[in-house]
Design a protein around this motif. Structure first.
Motif, PDB file in Angstrom:
ATOM      1  N   ALA A  71       0.831  -1.208   0.000  1.00 38.95           N
ATOM      2  CA  ALA A  71       0.000   0.000   0.000  1.00 38.95           C
ATOM      3  C   ALA A  71       0.867   1.260   0.000  1.00 38.95           C
ATOM      4  O   ALA A  71       0.571   2.238  -0.705  1.00 38.95           O
ATOM      5  N   ALA A  72       1.956   1.237   0.793  1.00 39.73           N
ATOM      6  CA  ALA A  72       2.861   2.383   0.836  1.00 39.73           C
ATOM      7  C   ALA A  72       3.490   2.622  -0.535  1.00 39.73           C
ATOM      8  O   ALA A  72       3.619   3.762  -0.991  1.00 39.73           O
ATOM      9  N   HIS A 101      13.679   9.020   2.398  1.00 41.48           N
ATOM     10  CA  HIS A 101      13.420   8.009   3.424  1.00 41.48           C
ATOM     11  C   HIS A 101      14.244   6.782   3.078  1.00 41.48           C
ATOM     12  O   HIS A 101      14.278   6.354   1.926  1.00 41.48           O
ATOM     13  N   ALA A 102      14.919   6.203   4.064  1.00 41.39           N
ATOM     14  CA  ALA A 102      15.774   5.043   3.798  1.00 41.39           C
ATOM     15  C   ALA A 102      15.595   3.993   4.880  1.00 41.39           C
ATOM     16  O   ALA A 102      15.157   4.285   6.003  1.00 41.39           O
ATOM     17  N   ALA A 130       6.536   0.495   5.110  1.00 41.09           N
ATOM     18  CA  ALA A 130       5.312   0.958   5.757  1.00 41.09           C
ATOM     19  C   ALA A 130       5.504   2.331   6.382  1.00 41.09           C
ATOM     20  O   ALA A 130       4.542   3.089   6.545  1.00 41.09           O
ATOM     21  N   ASN A 131       6.744   2.663   6.729  1.00 36.10           N
ATOM     22  CA  ASN A 131       7.056   3.973   7.312  1.00 36.10           C
ATOM     23  C   ASN A 131       7.410   5.024   6.272  1.00 36.10           C
ATOM     24  O   ASN A 131       7.815   6.127   6.632  1.00 36.10           O
ATOM     25  N   LEU A 132       7.288   4.697   4.981  1.00 35.74           N
ATOM     26  CA  LEU A 132       7.594   5.659   3.912  1.00 35.74           C
ATOM     27  C   LEU A 132       6.610   6.822   3.978  1.00 35.74           C
ATOM     28  O   LEU A 132       5.407   6.629   3.782  1.00 35.74           O
ATOM     29  N   PRO A 133       7.080   8.051   4.261  1.00 41.69           N
ATOM     30  CA  PRO A 133       6.157   9.194   4.362  1.00 41.69           C
ATOM     31  C   PRO A 133       5.475   9.482   3.029  1.00 41.69           C
ATOM     32  O   PRO A 133       6.058   9.282   1.959  1.00 41.69           O
ATOM     33  N   GLN A 162      10.180  12.163  -1.473  1.00 40.75           N
ATOM     34  CA  GLN A 162      10.499  12.255  -2.899  1.00 40.75           C
ATOM     35  C   GLN A 162      11.411  11.122  -3.356  1.00 40.75           C
ATOM     36  O   GLN A 162      11.427  10.765  -4.527  1.00 40.75           O
ATOM     37  N   TYR A 163      12.162  10.561  -2.390  1.00 40.25           N
ATOM     38  CA  TYR A 163      13.074   9.462  -2.701  1.00 40.25           C
ATOM     39  C   TYR A 163      13.024   8.425  -1.585  1.00 40.25           C
ATOM     40  O   TYR A 163      12.933   8.769  -0.406  1.00 40.25           O
TER      41      TYR A 163
END
Length: 406
Positions: free
Chosen positions: A39-40, A75-76, A92-95, A99-100
């Motif tokens: 979903a993310a 985000h990494a 799942a924690n990807l805001p 942008q990357y």
């Protein structure tokens, strides 16, 4: 067992059986986590870079974090959350406004990366290198290369593979990438490479798709230079400002346990510690030996070169020979401490003048090492995570042991 604790901290709980609200009940929490990852990925507009390889994944991922942060919100993967639990957690924690995204993918069995890349669906895939790592679970290094090449299966249409031209499996990986319809960026020293290293005497000078770039890289070692070029190749593949990202690498610091160089005072003596204690393989051992030599060459007050080495795990039937074979790469070292049953093979292969203590476990090394230390010594700490050499690093550096995902 932990639902009320996490709810008290403001989180909802994903659970497999009914619990008080706020909770989300699913049939299988691992599959639920994977669905969160999908979903993310479906909702994000971020450009995604996936990183795998036998060695160098985490350092390369951290360089990408630094390089891409200058271009936009990045985000990494946290730490080394790179497995079937860690990767979907990271995704799942990807805001929503990232942008990357940079995601590390690890494996020790065939089919694992295939599963991970289906969730990440990267636009750019980097394979740092292919070596005899986790060979206990593979019939050959060819099979390891094929398992790493699984990352190409999930690459988005029109995507790019970034490959180390000097790895002996380059052609095999290139063929696999092109079979998936990917463009390939080759990185190396040869004139035919798309990204070419020109020199790395003081600063790194490179030709990146016809443009000369010079930048400072604080991290020592030829392998770190090579990984920085893989990073800049990915930046180029994303159509971003390569010089801006290259300049940002001057702020890169190697993560704890991944080659960080620390200058400390032990019992009033200046000592340099190279903390490469998180993991080990024959290839990364040799790279660490070269790095130690480079640190020694740059030292103003040159002490001795000391290695504290723990077992390299998951090497299968060749483990005995691979441990003993490290002796020829250690000829410039003054003292070598070894810990573990497998490292006894190296201890026995060393010349008498290099032999320090051999002990059964890592916790027995520290007293022997402390008795031997002299001012300006340079101490390399290296071993597979299961050898617990990292606990020596924690004690010498005065830090608590870091907790890592399995």
């Amino acid at each position: 067992d932990y639902v009320r604790d996490v709810q008290a901290k403001g989180a909802a709980a994903m659970v497999h059986k009914a619990q008080p609200a706020p909770s989300l009940q699913v049939a299988d929490t691992l599959k639920g986590l994977e669905k969160l990852a999908h979903a993310a990925r479906a909702r994000t507009k971020a450009k995604i870079v996936g990183v795998t390889g036998s060695v160098g994944k985490t350092g390369t991922k951290e360089m990408l974090r630094v390089a891409l942060a200058t271009q936009g919100k990045t985000h990494a993967t946290s730490g080394n959350y790179n497995n079937h639990i860690g990767l979907p957690l990271s995704m799942a924690n990807l805001p929503l406004d990232a942008q990357y995204g940079v995601f590390e993918m690890g494996m020790n069995h065939a089919g694992e990366i295939s599963h991970l890349t289906a969730m990440a669906r990267p636009h750019v895939a980097i394979i740092t290198t292919v070596e005899a790592v986790h060979s206990e679970f593979f019939s050959s290094v060819d099979a390891i290369a094929d398992a790493k090449a699984e990352i190409f299966e999930g690459v988005a249409e029109g995507g790019v593979a970034v490959l180390n031209h000097h790895n002996k499996y380059f052609s095999r990986l290139e063929k696999a990438a092109k079979a998936r319809g990917l463009s390939v960026i080759s990185v190396g020293r040869d004139s035919a490479c798309d990204v070419k290293l020109i020199s790395a005497e003081h600063n790194v000078v490179a030709d990146i798709a016809g443009k000369r770039i010079e930048y400072h890289l604080p991290a020592l070692g030829a392998h770190m230079v090579a990984n920085s070029l893989l990073v800049l190749a990915a930046v180029h593949a994303l159509g971003l400002d390569v010089k801006k990202s290259a300049d940002a690498l001057s702020h890169f610091e190697e993560p704890a346990g991944r080659g960080a160089v620390k200058h400390v005072s032990l019992h009033g003596m200046p000592i340099t510690i190279i903390d490469d204690s998180y993991n080990a393989s024959p290839a990364s051992m040799r790279a660490a030996f070269v790095k130690t030599e480079e640190v020694w060459k740059r030292a103003v007050n040159k002490g001795r070169k000391i290695a504290v080495l723990g077992d390299m795990l998951e090497l299968g039937a060749d483990a005995t020979a691979l441990h003993a074979g490290l002796a020829e790469a250690l000829t410039s070292f003054d003292l070598i401490f070894t810990a573990g049953n497998l490292m006894k093979n190296l201890h026995d292969a060393l010349p008498v003048k290099q032999k320090a203590a051999h002990v059964a476990t890592a916790n027995a090394v520290l007293p022997e090492l402390q008795k031997a230390l002299k001012p300006n010594d340079i101490v390399l700490l290296k071993g597979s995570h299961g050898s617990y050499i990292h606990t020596i690093a924690s004690q010498l550096l005065g830090t608590e042991e870091k907790k890592h995902a399995v």
